[in-house]
Design an enzyme around this catalytic site. Structure first.
Site, PDB file in Angstrom:
ATOM      1  N   ARG A 164       0.835  -1.211   0.000  1.00  0.00           N
ATOM      2  CA  ARG A 164       0.000   0.000   0.000  1.00  0.00           C
ATOM      3  C   ARG A 164       0.867   1.258   0.000  1.00  0.00           C
ATOM      4  NH1 ARG A 164      -3.370   2.334   4.714  1.00  0.00           N
ATOM      5  NH2 ARG A 164      -4.914   3.636   3.666  1.00  0.00           N
ATOM      6  N   HIS A 174       0.514   4.502  -2.469  1.00  0.00           N
ATOM      7  CA  HIS A 174       0.257   5.851  -1.962  1.00  0.00           C
ATOM      8  C   HIS A 174       1.400   6.801  -2.271  1.00  0.00           C
ATOM      9  CE1 HIS A 174      -3.358   5.451   0.897  1.00  0.00           C
ATOM     10  NE2 HIS A 174      -3.350   4.395   0.110  1.00  0.00           N
ATOM     11  N   ASN A 216      -3.529   8.717   4.708  1.00  0.00           N
ATOM     12  CA  ASN A 216      -2.248   8.081   4.993  1.00  0.00           C
ATOM     13  C   ASN A 216      -2.017   7.789   6.463  1.00  0.00           C
ATOM     14  OD1 ASN A 216      -1.488   8.062   2.309  1.00  0.00           O
ATOM     15  ND2 ASN A 216      -0.425  10.021   2.405  1.00  0.00           N
ATOM     16  N   HIS A 233      -6.334  -5.354  -2.430  1.00  0.00           N
ATOM     17  CA  HIS A 233      -7.264  -5.339  -1.305  1.00  0.00           C
ATOM     18  C   HIS A 233      -7.539  -6.754  -0.799  1.00  0.00           C
ATOM     19  CE1 HIS A 233      -9.032  -1.127  -2.389  1.00  0.00           C
ATOM     20  NE2 HIS A 233      -7.838  -1.070  -1.832  1.00  0.00           N
TER      21      HIS A 233
END
Length: 354
Positions: free
Chosen positions: A86, A90, A115, A215
């Site tokens: 992740r 990001h 975040n 996910h």
């Protein structure tokens, strides 16, 4: 814009004490209004390999570079490994793949609501410290994040996801919390919004569907899917009722973290796509993948539902390969390959000469 930023910061502060606040405000978006749809960002041309990046970049500069990162990731927990995948996403979607998400300080990306739940910073710092001893000033934090995303994917997929990482990135020196709100696809987004936000980074709908498979790992706070719990809309994409009831009961205890995939929580696999089809997913952005023939077709294929031998037995292998290719493609977003746009930080949480 400034008012939205202030509201978003306030919402991020409130999120730790209540799960009733609006996730829309947390992301800097106003609440949904069917008569005033969100303005969609313009699409960018498809990504091409960033100049200066190549697989094996450190072979003659710091031969141990990838091994050091791999060792750091190997010692991480399953949750930290999910966080590293992740973290790469990001980072790349905001300011490009330049480790700007690692910079600490007030009003940096790291402090923005989307975040606050990021994990894996300690793993990156440990790898960086070891590399600064072995090869001072050579390996960028941005490349460490990219290597760690690959190595975490490899571990969580039991070695089924493995790909060469083109390296040679430099670290950026700009990190603003406001940039996260308009670059990171929010969990409540519909298919149009999510598709447009991927397209704005040069990624197509197949890339979007493939990368959404991440996910399959990690956990999420109840705050991030309050829009999906009863009395949510009763559309065809509404959460499966039994799961919704269970989560409503779980989330009544407050800001609880729950698995994003309730069946294979720590395995990066195609179970995610089966969950999308059965509506056992947390986010509207996932559920909305079934709302177009194109994206639903890819979901159906990766879930292994095609009647042919290829569809049933080879779907996992195809997705593992496609996931690696999409990660490499995402790694080309906004790359900085030298000064003055970037530098090689000595510490990942701070620019060299603040």
């Amino acid at each position: 814009m400034a008012k939205l930023a202030v509201l978003a910061v306030l919402a991020s502060l409130l999120s730790s004490v209540s799960c009733e606040f609006s996730i829309y405000a947390g992301y800097g978006y106003p609440p949904p209004n069917p008569s005033q749809p969100y303005p969609l960002p313009p699409a960018c041309p498809p990504l091409s390999p960033a100049p200066g990046l190549k697989v094996g970049y450190y072979a003659d500069k710091c031969p141990c570079a990838e091994d050091v990162v791999r060792d750091a990731v190997r010692n991480a927990t399953a949750g930290e490994k999910a966080g590293l995948v992740r973290l790469f996403f990001h980072d790349c979607f905001v300011q490009g793949c330049d480790a700007s998400v690692l910079l600490s300080g007030p009003q940096t990306e790291r402090t923005a609501f989307p975040n606050l739940s990021l994990r894996g910073f300690e793993v990156i710092d440990a790898a960086k410290a070891a590399l600064e001893k072995a090869c001072p000033g050579v390996v960028s934090c941005a490349d460490i994040v990219a290597f760690a995303g690959r190595d975490a994917s490899y571990s969580l997929s039991d070695g089924k996801i493995n790909y060469g990482v083109p390296a040679g990135r430099y670290d950026g020196n700009v990190s603003r919390d406001i940039d996260t709100f308009f670059n990171l696809p929010p969990p409540f987004g519909d298919l149009n919004l999510t598709t447009a936000m991927f397209a704005a980074k040069g990624l197509n709908e197949n890339d979007m569907v493939v990368l959404s498979g991440a996910h399959s790992i990690g956990r999420s706070s109840c705050n991030s899917f309050t829009d999906r719990l009863p009395p949510a809309a009763n559309s065809s994409t509404a959460m499966e009722p039994i799961l919704a009831a269970d989560l409503t009961n779980t989330c009544s205890a407050g800001s609880v973290n729950v698995p994003q995939d309730f069946k294979t929580a720590d395995t990066l696999d195609i179970q995610y796509y089966k969950n999308v089809l059965s509506r056992d997913v947390l986010f509207n952005s996932d559920a909305s993948l079934t709302t177009s023939l194109l994206t639903n077709g890819w979901v159906d294929f990766y879930a292994g539902n095609r009647p042919s031998f290829l569809g049933k037995y080879l779907a996992p292998f195809v997705w593992h390969n496609d996931f690696g290719e999409a990660m490499v493609k995402m790694g080309n977003i906004g790359v900085k390959t030298g000064p003055p746009q970037g530098e090689i930080r000595s510490k990942c949480w701070s620019v060299n000469n603040p």
